[in-house]
Write an enzyme that holds these catalytic residues in place. Sequence first.
Site, mmCIF file in Angstrom:
data_model
loop_
_atom_site.group_PDB
_atom_site.id
_atom_site.type_symbol
_atom_site.label_atom_id
_atom_site.label_comp_id
_atom_site.label_asym_id
_atom_site.label_seq_id
_atom_site.Cartn_x
_atom_site.Cartn_y
_atom_site.Cartn_z
ATOM 1 N N LYS A 121 22.780 71.630 29.415
ATOM 2 C CA LYS A 121 23.018 72.838 28.630
ATOM 3 C C LYS A 121 22.684 74.152 29.323
ATOM 4 O O LYS A 121 21.680 74.265 30.008
ATOM 5 C CB LYS A 121 22.185 72.774 27.359
ATOM 6 C CG LYS A 121 22.678 71.755 26.384
ATOM 7 C CD LYS A 121 21.842 71.836 25.138
ATOM 8 C CE LYS A 121 22.317 70.850 24.084
ATOM 9 N NZ LYS A 121 21.286 70.710 23.036
ATOM 10 N N GLY A 137 8.831 69.421 32.890
ATOM 11 C CA GLY A 137 8.771 70.662 32.117
ATOM 12 C C GLY A 137 8.041 71.768 32.853
ATOM 13 O O GLY A 137 8.453 72.933 32.834
ATOM 14 N N GLY A 179 12.888 66.461 35.351
ATOM 15 C CA GLY A 179 12.742 65.014 35.161
ATOM 16 C C GLY A 179 13.977 64.229 35.559
ATOM 17 O O GLY A 179 13.895 63.250 36.304
ATOM 18 N N ARG A 230 2.240 58.244 39.765
ATOM 19 C CA ARG A 230 1.272 59.267 39.355
ATOM 20 C C ARG A 230 -0.156 58.890 39.740
ATOM 21 O O ARG A 230 -0.967 59.778 40.024
ATOM 22 C CB ARG A 230 1.373 59.514 37.855
ATOM 23 C CG ARG A 230 2.635 60.302 37.551
ATOM 24 C CD ARG A 230 2.790 60.592 36.083
ATOM 25 N NE ARG A 230 3.852 61.564 35.916
ATOM 26 C CZ ARG A 230 4.557 61.726 34.807
ATOM 27 N NH1 ARG A 230 4.299 60.961 33.758
ATOM 28 N NH2 ARG A 230 5.495 62.631 34.742
#
Length: 393
Positions: A201, A373, A350, A38
């Site tokens: 999910k 996200g 992620g 990052r």
Amino acid sequence: MLNKKTVEDVEVAGKKVLVRCDFNVPLDENGNITDETRIVGALPTIQYLVNNGAKVILCSHMGKPKGEPVPSMSLAPVAKSLSEKLGKEVVFAADDNVVGENAKAAVQAMKDGDVVLLENTRYRKEETKNVDEFSQELASLAEVFVDDAFGTAHRAHCSNVGVSKYIPAVGGYLIQKEIEFLGNAVNAPVRPLVAVLGGSKVSSKISVIENLLKKVDKLIIGGGMAYTFFAAQGKTTGTSLLEADYIDYAKKMLDEAGDKIILPVDAVIAEKFENDAPSQVVEGNIPEGWMGLDIGPKSVELFKSVLSDAKTVVWNGPMGVFEMPNFAKGTNEIAAKLAELDAVTVIGGGDSVAAVNQAGLGDKMTHISTGGGASLEFLEGKELPGIACLEDK
Ligand code: ADP
Ligand code: MG
């Protein structure tokens, strides 16, 4: 970058420029940075501003200090790493109030081309609530705001959205790259566009499925979410991940999407959720007491053949429990296939990014999103507040 202004569209010479970076880096117990990705990602924007004579004031959050100073989440180690990478001193404005006396003094002393890093913005409880006072304090330090934190673009906080109320806001190179690659892949792709969805999910990815179904030529579904679709096809699923509340939804999707949706045709099943559990490959029904932990070899071949024609691939969600070596094969094979394709390959999410990097194939992809996200919400077709607040071109 779509229709948003970037650092190159504003005058920065001699100006104080506040830059929101994503310095949310992992630290070990001694406070050493264990992954500098990052920090490296933030360099192009910082270097551009330094080269063009701006006074560069950097800010970021790290971890979740929950609105109070937590020394183990100080950005001090980031200032050190940045100094080394830029080859010039980055002054760390240690300040429990982030924009307190110390920070103001450090900014006051800046010359053109200097760089100051503020303390963790989440030391202030206002930050995540987007409270005006703190936004105003941050904005008061500078004349221009540059947002380069794609990882928080799906959140409206003081340091990425609030400040844009008070000073002109534009995008940095990193955010520009993310919007270009993710945006073009989904909204203006070279076709055929194939999306690969996986992960645990169905419920957490419904909006992604719905948005992508409208855009893709084929939608491959693997991972734990595939078993809810198995159930919708009338198969038994043993003890696999299953969201019973979503079986009807999955049926509806299959009816509406026709042959657009490609499901696994076999599964690697195990008796327990353990790497060394006895396992076997099955087609059709998953027997009682067994759980699907990876896609099987026939599914790998089927998915690869669908991918062979693709000119753009968007991948979110591993094909199996890739954290366990015995159930990582499906994910690794799909990653390897993407790596050899002559296509634009974009990876978001992620765990998907972790899986591709674990396979050592990160540099073979066209674009690896830096925001887990945020990239997911982008794939859902949502407007990200951190991007919406930037000035239009
Ligand atoms: P991303 O972070 O890329 O969006 P998700 O968070 O949705 O991905 O899903 C990743 C998780 O899904 C991983 O931890 C992986 O182990 C899990 N997973 C994938 N396949 C299965 C499966 N068959 N059973 C249980 N968990 C699974
Ligand atoms: Mg995840």
